[in-house]
Design an enzyme around this catalytic site. Sequence first.
Site, PDB file in Angstrom:
ATOM      1  N   GLY A  53       0.830  -1.193   0.000  1.00  0.00           N
ATOM      2  CA  GLY A  53       0.000   0.000   0.000  1.00  0.00           C
ATOM      3  C   GLY A  53       0.866   1.244   0.000  1.00  0.00           C
ATOM      4  O   GLY A  53       2.093   1.171   0.094  1.00  0.00           O
ATOM      5  N   LEU A  54       0.235   2.386  -0.102  1.00  0.00           N
ATOM      6  CA  LEU A  54       0.953   3.654  -0.124  1.00  0.00           C
ATOM      7  C   LEU A  54       1.669   3.912   1.193  1.00  0.00           C
ATOM      8  O   LEU A  54       1.328   3.322   2.231  1.00  0.00           O
ATOM      9  CB  LEU A  54      -0.017   4.807  -0.406  1.00  0.00           C
ATOM     10  CG  LEU A  54      -0.636   4.886  -1.799  1.00  0.00           C
ATOM     11  CD1 LEU A  54      -1.741   5.939  -1.818  1.00  0.00           C
ATOM     12  CD2 LEU A  54       0.415   5.213  -2.850  1.00  0.00           C
ATOM     13  N   ALA A  97      -0.260   4.245   4.622  1.00  0.00           N
ATOM     14  CA  ALA A  97      -1.502   3.468   4.589  1.00  0.00           C
ATOM     15  C   ALA A  97      -1.691   2.626   5.839  1.00  0.00           C
ATOM     16  O   ALA A  97      -2.796   2.155   6.113  1.00  0.00           O
ATOM     17  CB  ALA A  97      -1.529   2.575   3.350  1.00  0.00           C
ATOM     18  N   LYS A 155       0.635  -0.053   6.779  1.00  0.00           N
ATOM     19  CA  LYS A 155       1.135  -1.418   6.565  1.00  0.00           C
ATOM     20  C   LYS A 155       1.921  -1.926   7.784  1.00  0.00           C
ATOM     21  O   LYS A 155       1.650  -3.005   8.301  1.00  0.00           O
ATOM     22  CB  LYS A 155       2.037  -1.460   5.324  1.00  0.00           C
ATOM     23  CG  LYS A 155       1.369  -0.998   4.051  1.00  0.00           C
ATOM     24  CD  LYS A 155       2.336  -1.013   2.884  1.00  0.00           C
ATOM     25  CE  LYS A 155       3.502  -0.055   3.073  1.00  0.00           C
ATOM     26  NZ  LYS A 155       3.065   1.372   3.198  1.00  0.00           N
ATOM     27  N   SER A 156       2.906  -1.147   8.211  1.00  0.00           N
ATOM     28  CA  SER A 156       3.750  -1.561   9.333  1.00  0.00           C
ATOM     29  C   SER A 156       2.952  -1.636  10.626  1.00  0.00           C
ATOM     30  O   SER A 156       3.114  -2.580  11.415  1.00  0.00           O
ATOM     31  CB  SER A 156       4.936  -0.606   9.494  1.00  0.00           C
ATOM     32  OG  SER A 156       5.811  -0.692   8.389  1.00  0.00           O
ATOM     33  N   SER A 188       6.107  -1.722  -2.081  1.00  0.00           N
ATOM     34  CA  SER A 188       6.186  -2.615  -3.252  1.00  0.00           C
ATOM     35  C   SER A 188       5.207  -2.166  -4.333  1.00  0.00           C
ATOM     36  O   SER A 188       4.211  -2.840  -4.591  1.00  0.00           O
ATOM     37  CB  SER A 188       5.937  -4.068  -2.856  1.00  0.00           C
ATOM     38  OG  SER A 188       4.800  -4.226  -2.045  1.00  0.00           O
TER      39      SER A 188
END
Length: 291
Positions: free
Chosen positions: A123-124, A127, A129-130, A197
Amino acid sequence: MLLANINYGQLLYDFVCGYYPQSITRKLIAANHYQQANIRRPVFSIGILFTRFTIIKVLLIPIVSAFIFVLTKLHNSRLLFKEIIAMTEQSSSTNVVWHNATVTRERRQTQNGHKSVILWFTGLSGAGKSSLAHAIEEQLHQLGCRTYVLDGDNVRHGLCGDLGFSVEDRVENIRRIGEVAKLMLESGVIAMTAFISPFRSEREAARKLVPHGEFIEIYCRADLEVCESRDVKGLYRRARAGEISDFTGISSPYEEPTKPELMVDTGARPIEECVEQVLGLLRDRGIIHTS
């Protein structure tokens, strides 16, 4: 006068086409009684050849050059994303043989009490993710699962510390992460990767490293406006000011997953709901068995 009332358009045309200029020649005929049959005799001279070549060069070469440039860029872009797939299929290392350990992945999974898998969060920037990956790891750890999170920033301090953020370096960054995640899969743990990614090709290449069903792509969806509002590092602001180049979402594209195994709306839903959504998928797939 001899050269009065000359049609200069016809003059230029005749000169480019390699003929004696008619407008001048006719006046010369009238003055000198030349034969009409000799008016349009072709001229073959260095001057004419030079003129023709110059006109072709001025008109055609820039157009052809631009066309070739565009084709080359498109071709190189496709080759770039094919390279990562090729690199996963062959190694430049020679005289090496894979060693099959007696302690297999299956034995490790049995000891751990759960299956191993790769959870690939994409994702951006901003967003979540982490944050989501670490929150899930906390829940899995409390359940007694063996886990590890590969975080984008952390990995770039060591394993990928020699890479920048160009398209080429980003592809290589994900290639390395994919290989590390594959080893973790073999170790029997639940490996989670939290990386932007941005390109579908690199995510697909990472997926192809492992057997079908053992790579779970999780799309952390959040609008760009939401991600910018969470920008505590000021990266989006700097990117919009031109201080950071190749920044995903601003000066570099993000290609959304077309068929992710799971899409979580991290831009609108609380993180607790997103965590439960991922844990529910792991239960449904039989990766973890506790409720």
